[in-house]
Write a protein that holds these residues in place. Structure first.
Motif, PDB file in Angstrom:
ATOM      1  N   THR A  69     -43.356 -31.238   0.392  1.00  0.00           N
ATOM      2  CA  THR A  69     -42.174 -30.733   1.099  1.00  0.00           C
ATOM      3  C   THR A  69     -41.067 -30.367   0.119  1.00  0.00           C
ATOM      4  N   ARG A  70     -40.885 -31.198  -0.907  1.00  0.00           N
ATOM      5  CA  ARG A  70     -39.846 -30.878  -1.884  1.00  0.00           C
ATOM      6  C   ARG A  70     -40.207 -29.622  -2.674  1.00  0.00           C
ATOM      7  N   LEU A  71     -41.499 -29.461  -2.974  1.00  0.00           N
ATOM      8  CA  LEU A  71     -41.911 -28.297  -3.764  1.00  0.00           C
ATOM      9  C   LEU A  71     -41.645 -26.996  -3.013  1.00  0.00           C
ATOM     10  N   VAL A  72     -41.721 -27.036  -1.667  1.00  0.00           N
ATOM     11  CA  VAL A  72     -41.418 -25.828  -0.879  1.00  0.00           C
ATOM     12  C   VAL A  72     -40.034 -25.310  -1.252  1.00  0.00           C
ATOM     13  N   ALA A  73     -39.069 -26.236  -1.318  1.00  0.00           N
ATOM     14  CA  ALA A  73     -37.707 -25.815  -1.630  1.00  0.00           C
ATOM     15  C   ALA A  73     -37.539 -25.550  -3.127  1.00  0.00           C
ATOM     16  N   LEU A  74     -38.234 -26.341  -3.971  1.00  0.00           N
ATOM     17  CA  LEU A  74     -38.017 -26.211  -5.413  1.00  0.00           C
ATOM     18  C   LEU A  74     -38.442 -24.830  -5.924  1.00  0.00           C
ATOM     19  N   GLY A  75     -39.559 -24.280  -5.379  1.00  0.00           N
ATOM     20  CA  GLY A  75     -39.997 -22.962  -5.825  1.00  0.00           C
ATOM     21  C   GLY A  75     -38.944 -21.908  -5.550  1.00  0.00           C
ATOM     22  N   LEU A  76     -38.389 -21.950  -4.332  1.00  0.00           N
ATOM     23  CA  LEU A  76     -37.346 -20.975  -3.975  1.00  0.00           C
ATOM     24  C   LEU A  76     -36.106 -21.182  -4.849  1.00  0.00           C
ATOM     25  N   VAL A 118     -42.466 -18.353  -6.916  1.00  0.00           N
ATOM     26  CA  VAL A 118     -43.147 -17.818  -5.732  1.00  0.00           C
ATOM     27  C   VAL A 118     -44.415 -18.612  -5.465  1.00  0.00           C
ATOM     28  N   GLY A 119     -45.226 -18.808  -6.521  1.00  0.00           N
ATOM     29  CA  GLY A 119     -46.485 -19.528  -6.356  1.00  0.00           C
ATOM     30  C   GLY A 119     -46.265 -20.940  -5.835  1.00  0.00           C
ATOM     31  N   THR A 120     -45.238 -21.627  -6.376  1.00  0.00           N
ATOM     32  CA  THR A 120     -44.965 -23.004  -5.942  1.00  0.00           C
ATOM     33  C   THR A 120     -44.619 -23.046  -4.462  1.00  0.00           C
ATOM     34  N   THR A 121     -43.699 -22.166  -4.044  1.00  0.00           N
ATOM     35  CA  THR A 121     -43.291 -22.188  -2.637  1.00  0.00           C
ATOM     36  C   THR A 121     -44.452 -21.835  -1.719  1.00  0.00           C
ATOM     37  N   VAL A 122     -45.224 -20.791  -2.075  1.00  0.00           N
ATOM     38  CA  VAL A 122     -46.325 -20.375  -1.202  1.00  0.00           C
ATOM     39  C   VAL A 122     -47.364 -21.484  -1.097  1.00  0.00           C
ATOM     40  N   ALA A 123     -47.772 -22.054  -2.244  1.00  0.00           N
ATOM     41  CA  ALA A 123     -48.803 -23.092  -2.207  1.00  0.00           C
ATOM     42  C   ALA A 123     -48.316 -24.296  -1.406  1.00  0.00           C
ATOM     43  N   ALA A 124     -47.081 -24.733  -1.670  1.00  0.00           N
ATOM     44  CA  ALA A 124     -46.577 -25.928  -0.986  1.00  0.00           C
ATOM     45  C   ALA A 124     -46.441 -25.665   0.514  1.00  0.00           C
ATOM     46  N   THR A 125     -45.989 -24.458   0.893  1.00  0.00           N
ATOM     47  CA  THR A 125     -45.853 -24.147   2.317  1.00  0.00           C
ATOM     48  C   THR A 125     -47.211 -24.168   3.004  1.00  0.00           C
ATOM     49  N   MET A 126     -48.212 -23.521   2.369  1.00  0.00           N
ATOM     50  CA  MET A 126     -49.544 -23.473   2.985  1.00  0.00           C
ATOM     51  C   MET A 126     -50.117 -24.878   3.124  1.00  0.00           C
ATOM     52  N   ILE A 127     -49.965 -25.709   2.085  1.00  0.00           N
ATOM     53  CA  ILE A 127     -50.534 -27.055   2.146  1.00  0.00           C
ATOM     54  C   ILE A 127     -49.844 -27.857   3.242  1.00  0.00           C
TER      55      ILE A 127
ATOM     56  N   VAL B 145     -38.443 -15.929   3.376  1.00  0.00           N
ATOM     57  CA  VAL B 145     -39.122 -15.880   4.675  1.00  0.00           C
ATOM     58  C   VAL B 145     -40.219 -16.941   4.733  1.00  0.00           C
ATOM     59  N   ILE B 146     -41.010 -17.045   3.650  1.00  0.00           N
ATOM     60  CA  ILE B 146     -42.084 -18.042   3.634  1.00  0.00           C
ATOM     61  C   ILE B 146     -41.495 -19.443   3.715  1.00  0.00           C
ATOM     62  N   PHE B 147     -40.412 -19.676   2.961  1.00  0.00           N
ATOM     63  CA  PHE B 147     -39.737 -20.978   3.003  1.00  0.00           C
ATOM     64  C   PHE B 147     -39.268 -21.298   4.422  1.00  0.00           C
ATOM     65  N   THR B 148     -38.650 -20.291   5.070  1.00  0.00           N
ATOM     66  CA  THR B 148     -38.152 -20.510   6.426  1.00  0.00           C
ATOM     67  C   THR B 148     -39.292 -20.807   7.394  1.00  0.00           C
ATOM     68  N   ALA B 149     -40.416 -20.047   7.222  1.00  0.00           N
ATOM     69  CA  ALA B 149     -41.562 -20.292   8.104  1.00  0.00           C
ATOM     70  C   ALA B 149     -42.070 -21.716   7.922  1.00  0.00           C
ATOM     71  N   GLY B 150     -42.167 -22.149   6.663  1.00  0.00           N
ATOM     72  CA  GLY B 150     -42.648 -23.504   6.409  1.00  0.00           C
ATOM     73  C   GLY B 150     -41.728 -24.540   7.023  1.00  0.00           C
ATOM     74  N   VAL B 151     -40.408 -24.346   6.861  1.00  0.00           N
ATOM     75  CA  VAL B 151     -39.456 -25.300   7.421  1.00  0.00           C
ATOM     76  C   VAL B 151     -39.545 -25.313   8.945  1.00  0.00           C
ATOM     77  N   ALA B 152     -39.732 -24.117   9.547  1.00  0.00           N
ATOM     78  CA  ALA B 152     -39.815 -24.049  11.010  1.00  0.00           C
ATOM     79  C   ALA B 152     -41.033 -24.818  11.505  1.00  0.00           C
ATOM     80  N   VAL B 153     -42.185 -24.631  10.830  1.00  0.00           N
ATOM     81  CA  VAL B 153     -43.381 -25.362  11.256  1.00  0.00           C
ATOM     82  C   VAL B 153     -43.164 -26.861  11.091  1.00  0.00           C
TER      83      VAL B 153
END
Lengths: 138, 178
Positions: A69-76, A118-127, B145-153
């Protein structure tokens, strides 16, 4: 799927190569097709495969949800921070040319860093999306 | 691709539909390769065929795997779809031919990117230099956008904390029983 021996062995063999391929796509995006978006998804696919084969609990041990969860924000933040780095060095926001003395080398550094973000946020979001979907067993 | 789409429409078994939509994505990816858009093809194969299929399968595990048979065939949605499709096909007659060097998209900023990327950015893949440097703002927006989508989920499906957790969980259980 813990009892399928073929799947377990195949996954164990494949996961290191999937991770390696993700890193290749991540850091070779300047030269060939690929970049942070694709690499992040491939990197997450390795963890999702692990979670599907060895169970969600083991996957949560490998990639703790609090860290993901933290990595999602850290990448951005890394991406946006590189932009502010350009401001601090006297250039425009997201202007990588001023990051180093040599403008082209600065562009290389900036692109490397933001692609990593970008890679960090995308990977962390998908996981984390996978964890949340798969964790709802009601 | 068209055949896959029609079969997806006709099938009632959602498992087969998910698998076919993955195949559809792979076909789309190979079409992008044929159009020389390898970066897009890469994304389509990884996201469309890979992650979306897994997420849809995870959803199927939570819901049923059969689609309910609709009790009536509504004519109005079919009419809307036909009119919209006809309008879109009519609009393609105005578009320049594929690969036309005089097309507006190839005359505006593309020559400058292609000509100057080599000595300004210095990396061989012009797609990356446009995406990461010339269009850095756009890509920052995409990542947001991806960050927002992740946070929303996370907010929708994630663990509920706080004082009203028990009440909300009770509500959910009642909903599941119905």
């Amino acid at each position: 799927m813990k009892h399928h021996r073929v799947l377990r062995v195949a996954a164990k063999l494949l996961i290191p190569f999937i991770l390696l391929f993700a890193l290749y796509v991540q850091f070779h995006g300047d030269f060939g097709p690929g970049g942070g978006f694709q690499a992040g998804v491939i990197f997450a696919a390795a963890f999702i495969l692990y979670g599907l084969i060895f169970g969600l609990e083991n996957a949560r041990k490998v990639a703790p949800p609090a860290l993901v969860t933290r990595l999602v924000a850290l990448g951005l933040l890394l991406y946006a921070g590189v932009g502010y780095g350009g401001l601090l060095r006297g250039g425009n926001y997201l202007d990588y040319g001023v990051l180093l003395e040599n403008s082209v080398a600065g562009q290389h550094l900036g692109i490397l860093l933001i692609e990593f973000g970008v890679g960090t946020t995308v990977a962390a979001t998908m996981i984390s999306i996978f964890f949340l979907f798969a964790g709802r067993d009601t | 691709m068209g055949a896959t789409a029609i079969v997806v429409l006709r099938l009632r078994s959602l498992f087969a539909v998910v698998m076919l939509s993955g195949i559809y994505s792979f076909l789309a990816a190979s079409m992008f390769v044929a159009l020389d858009a390898v970066d897009v093809a890469f994304t389509e194969a990884a996201v469309g065929a890979g992650i979306s299929t897994v997420l849809m399968l995870a959803t199927l595990a939570l819901t049923g795997s059969r689609e309910r048979i609709p009790v009536h065939t509504p004519p109005l949605p079919l009419l809307v779809v036909l009119v919209t499709g006809a309008a879109l096909i009519y609009a393609t007659f105005d578009m320049p031919a594929f690969g036309d060097p005089a097309a507006p998209a190839n005359l505006h900023v593309a020559p400058r990117y292609l000509g100057d990327s080599g000595h300004e950015i210095g990396i061989p893949n012009v797609v990356t230099s446009v995406l990461a440097s010339y269009r850095g703002y756009d890509t920052l927006g995409e990542v947001t956008v991806i960050f927002t989508a992740g946070v929303a989920v996370m907010l929708l499906l994630g663990g509920r904390r706080g004082q009203d957790a028990g009440r909300k969980r009770g509500d959910d259980d009642a909903g599941d029983a119905v």
